[in-house]
Design a protein around this motif. Structure first.
Motif, PDB file in Angstrom:
ATOM      1  N   ALA A   1       0.826  -1.204   0.000  1.00  0.00           N
ATOM      2  CA  ALA A   1       0.000   0.000   0.000  1.00  0.00           C
ATOM      3  C   ALA A   1       0.863   1.258   0.000  1.00  0.00           C
ATOM      4  N   PHE A   2       1.915   1.259   0.797  1.00  0.00           N
ATOM      5  CA  PHE A   2       2.814   2.409   0.838  1.00  0.00           C
ATOM      6  C   PHE A   2       3.500   2.619  -0.502  1.00  0.00           C
TER       7      PHE A   2
ATOM      8  N   THR B   1       2.464   1.653  -3.472  1.00  0.00           N
ATOM      9  CA  THR B   1       1.488   2.091  -4.469  1.00  0.00           C
ATOM     10  C   THR B   1       1.176   3.571  -4.296  1.00  0.00           C
ATOM     11  N   THR B   2       1.016   4.012  -3.060  1.00  0.00           N
ATOM     12  CA  THR B   2       0.743   5.423  -2.795  1.00  0.00           C
ATOM     13  C   THR B   2       1.928   6.293  -3.181  1.00  0.00           C
TER      14      THR B   2
ATOM     15  N   ARG C   1       2.192   6.610  -6.934  1.00  0.00           N
ATOM     16  CA  ARG C   1       1.143   7.431  -7.517  1.00  0.00           C
ATOM     17  C   ARG C   1       1.482   8.923  -7.399  1.00  0.00           C
ATOM     18  N   ASP C   2       2.197   9.302  -6.345  1.00  0.00           N
ATOM     19  CA  ASP C   2       2.539  10.701  -6.126  1.00  0.00           C
ATOM     20  C   ASP C   2       3.672  11.198  -7.010  1.00  0.00           C
TER      21      ASP C   2
END
Length: 75
Positions: free
Chosen positions: A55-56, A58-59, A62-63
Protein backbone atom coordinates in the motif's frame (compact mmCIF):
# COMPACT_ATOMS: atom_id res chain seq x y z
CA UNK A 1 15.03 -14.31 -18.56
CA UNK A 2 12.67 -11.36 -18.74
CA UNK A 3 13.49 -8.60 -16.25
CA UNK A 4 10.81 -7.29 -13.95
CA UNK A 5 10.59 -4.55 -11.36
CA UNK A 6 11.48 -5.14 -7.73
CA UNK A 7 8.45 -5.70 -5.50
CA UNK A 8 9.36 -5.54 -1.80
CA UNK A 9 5.92 -6.72 -0.65
CA UNK A 10 6.39 -10.04 -2.42
CA UNK A 11 9.85 -10.37 -0.92
CA UNK A 12 8.47 -9.86 2.60
CA UNK A 13 5.61 -12.32 2.02
CA UNK A 14 7.99 -14.94 0.64
CA UNK A 15 10.49 -14.56 3.47
CA UNK A 16 7.68 -14.80 6.01
CA UNK A 17 6.34 -18.01 4.49
CA UNK A 18 9.84 -19.46 4.23
CA UNK A 19 10.62 -18.62 7.87
CA UNK A 20 7.36 -20.05 9.21
CA UNK A 21 7.70 -23.18 7.07
CA UNK A 22 11.28 -23.69 8.21
CA UNK A 23 10.26 -23.24 11.84
CA UNK A 24 7.48 -25.81 11.61
CA UNK A 25 9.73 -28.18 9.67
CA UNK A 26 12.48 -27.99 12.28
CA UNK A 27 9.88 -28.52 15.00
CA UNK A 28 8.55 -31.61 13.21
CA UNK A 29 12.08 -33.03 12.95
CA UNK A 30 12.70 -32.41 16.63
CA UNK A 31 15.64 -30.08 15.96
CA UNK A 32 13.99 -27.02 17.45
CA UNK A 33 11.22 -26.48 19.97
CA UNK A 34 9.01 -23.97 18.19
CA UNK A 35 7.23 -21.46 20.42
CA UNK A 36 3.69 -22.39 19.36
CA UNK A 37 1.82 -19.11 19.60
CA UNK A 38 4.67 -16.92 18.33
CA UNK A 39 5.28 -19.03 15.26
CA UNK A 40 1.53 -19.22 14.59
CA UNK A 41 1.20 -15.41 14.76
CA UNK A 42 4.27 -14.77 12.60
CA UNK A 43 2.40 -15.54 9.38
CA UNK A 44 -0.44 -13.00 9.82
CA UNK A 45 2.05 -10.40 11.06
CA UNK A 46 4.28 -10.93 8.03
CA UNK A 47 1.36 -10.77 5.64
CA UNK A 48 0.13 -7.58 7.31
CA UNK A 49 3.59 -6.05 6.92
CA UNK A 50 3.61 -7.14 3.29
CA UNK A 51 0.22 -5.52 2.67
CA UNK A 52 1.30 -2.28 4.33
CA UNK A 53 4.46 -2.25 2.23
CA UNK A 54 2.44 -2.76 -0.96
CA UNK A 55 0.00 0.00 0.00
CA UNK A 56 2.81 2.41 0.84
CA UNK A 57 4.66 1.66 -2.39
CA UNK A 58 1.49 2.09 -4.47
CA UNK A 59 0.74 5.42 -2.80
CA UNK A 60 4.32 6.63 -3.18
CA UNK A 61 4.40 5.60 -6.84
CA UNK A 62 1.14 7.43 -7.52
CA UNK A 63 2.54 10.70 -6.13
CA UNK A 64 5.64 10.71 -8.34
CA UNK A 65 5.50 11.29 -12.08
CA UNK A 66 5.78 8.05 -14.02
CA UNK A 67 8.86 7.86 -16.18
CA UNK A 68 9.88 5.00 -18.38
CA UNK A 69 13.17 3.37 -17.59
CA UNK A 70 15.60 3.10 -20.47
CA UNK A 71 15.71 -0.35 -22.07
CA UNK A 72 18.37 -2.71 -20.79
CA UNK A 73 21.16 -3.56 -23.23
CA UNK A 74 21.27 -7.16 -24.40
CA UNK A 75 24.59 -8.89 -23.85
Amino acid sequence: MKRHRFEPARLIAGLTALTVGTGYGLDALGRWEAPGLWLFLALPAGLLLSGLTAAFRTTARRDTPHTEAPPLPHP
